[in-house]
Scaffold this active site. Sequence first.
Site, PDB file in Angstrom:
ATOM      1  CB  SER A  66      -0.826  -0.018   1.214  1.00 23.97           C
ATOM      2  OG  SER A  66      -1.493   1.351   1.512  1.00 23.97           O
TER       3      SER A  66
ATOM      4  CB  THR B 150     -12.177  -1.421  -3.651  1.00 18.72           C
ATOM      5  OG1 THR B 150     -11.908  -1.030  -2.604  1.00 18.72           O
ATOM      6  CG2 THR B 150     -11.088  -1.659  -4.565  1.00 18.72           C
TER       7      THR B 150
ATOM      8  CE  LYS C 214      -1.903  -4.301   2.840  1.00  9.73           C
ATOM      9  NZ  LYS C 214      -2.010  -5.370   2.137  1.00  9.73           N
TER      10      LYS C 214
ATOM     11  CE1 TYR D  28      -3.992  -2.372   5.084  1.00  8.35           C
ATOM     12  CE2 TYR D  28      -3.461   0.136   4.774  1.00  8.35           C
ATOM     13  CZ  TYR D  28      -3.869  -1.254   4.139  1.00  8.35           C
ATOM     14  OH  TYR D  28      -4.054  -1.153   2.767  1.00  8.35           O
TER      15      TYR D  28
END
Length: 269
Positions: A160, A208, A177, A173
């Site tokens: 990411s 998304t 990543k 997170y």
Amino acid sequence: MTRELDGKIAFVTGSGRGLGRMMAQKLAEAGADIVLHDLSWEATAKYGEAANLGEVVETFRQMGVRAMGVTGNIGDKDAVARMKAEIEQELGEVEILVNCAGGDIGAAGGKPNPNNALDISLEDIQTLTNNNLIGTMLVTQAFVPPMVRAGRGSVINIASAAAHLGCSPEVVYSTLKAAVVHYTRCLAKELYEQGVRINAVSPGPTKTARFQATRVVDPAKMDSGARSFNRYAEPEEIGDAVAFLASPRAKFINGQVLRVDGGLTLFPG
Ligand SMILES: NC(=O)c1ccc[n+]([C@@H]2O[C@H](COP(=O)([O-])OP(=O)(O)OC[C@H]3O[C@@H](n4cnc5c(N)ncnc54)[C@H](O)[C@@H]3O)[C@@H](O)[C@H]2O)c1
């Protein structure tokens, strides 16, 4: 007409919906047979993208490639072993692996709250680690040894833009990543002489269904026809990068991170 991935079997984790589905579509358009995957048959429906994984599999069969679906938690070693056996029985050995499953989804199923470094719960830390790092490692351990034996294969890990920036919130997170990026480099080093390429793609914020459902979206960044690169990516723009890295056109690209973010994370090196 021969397409560049004809005869190859691609396994894209987390491909029942979102970015993974688009990556699988791009690989199928290049001729690859596709293994669709999700946590469960129903996970594809969570943000309204398909009724179930079976429906997604059918759309791929209609594209003229062989396709099948498998379900299971990538952070569960037994589930990964079961999925591998199902894939090899129905289609054969995987030659292209895309470790896409993951995301900033905590134990309760939405974004962790709180999601900063000092307050995020241990339960959310463990869930995020399972989904984004341990799962990638377990799937790699299961599917890469046959590639090494065959002396060919391509792995693409999905990191990411958040891996390359100091971030808060989304601290855990982002950290995981960043670990995926470094795992990519270390694995490429380990397999340097084995004929298996390992690369990563770091998407910028991408439109998304989950992305749009789990955050406040900036309408100014929604226009993909805009001249400005200060916008969200289209899933297709990420899928094209994955299909390129999987293809013979990328046959000397190894251990690299392709940041597909319009220039959001600009730095040398
Ligand atoms: N959308 C973005 O803006 C964006 C940006 C950068 C990186 N990414 C990364 O791209 C990937 C796909 O994101 P998306 O936006 O399509 O999200 P998504 O939630 O639509 O897709 C993620 C998929 O992974 C599956 N999954 C998650 N944990 C799993 C587990 N433990 N076992 C099995 N399946 C699991 C989910 O069920 C889902 O199908 C993620 O790794 C995400 O971190 C997304």
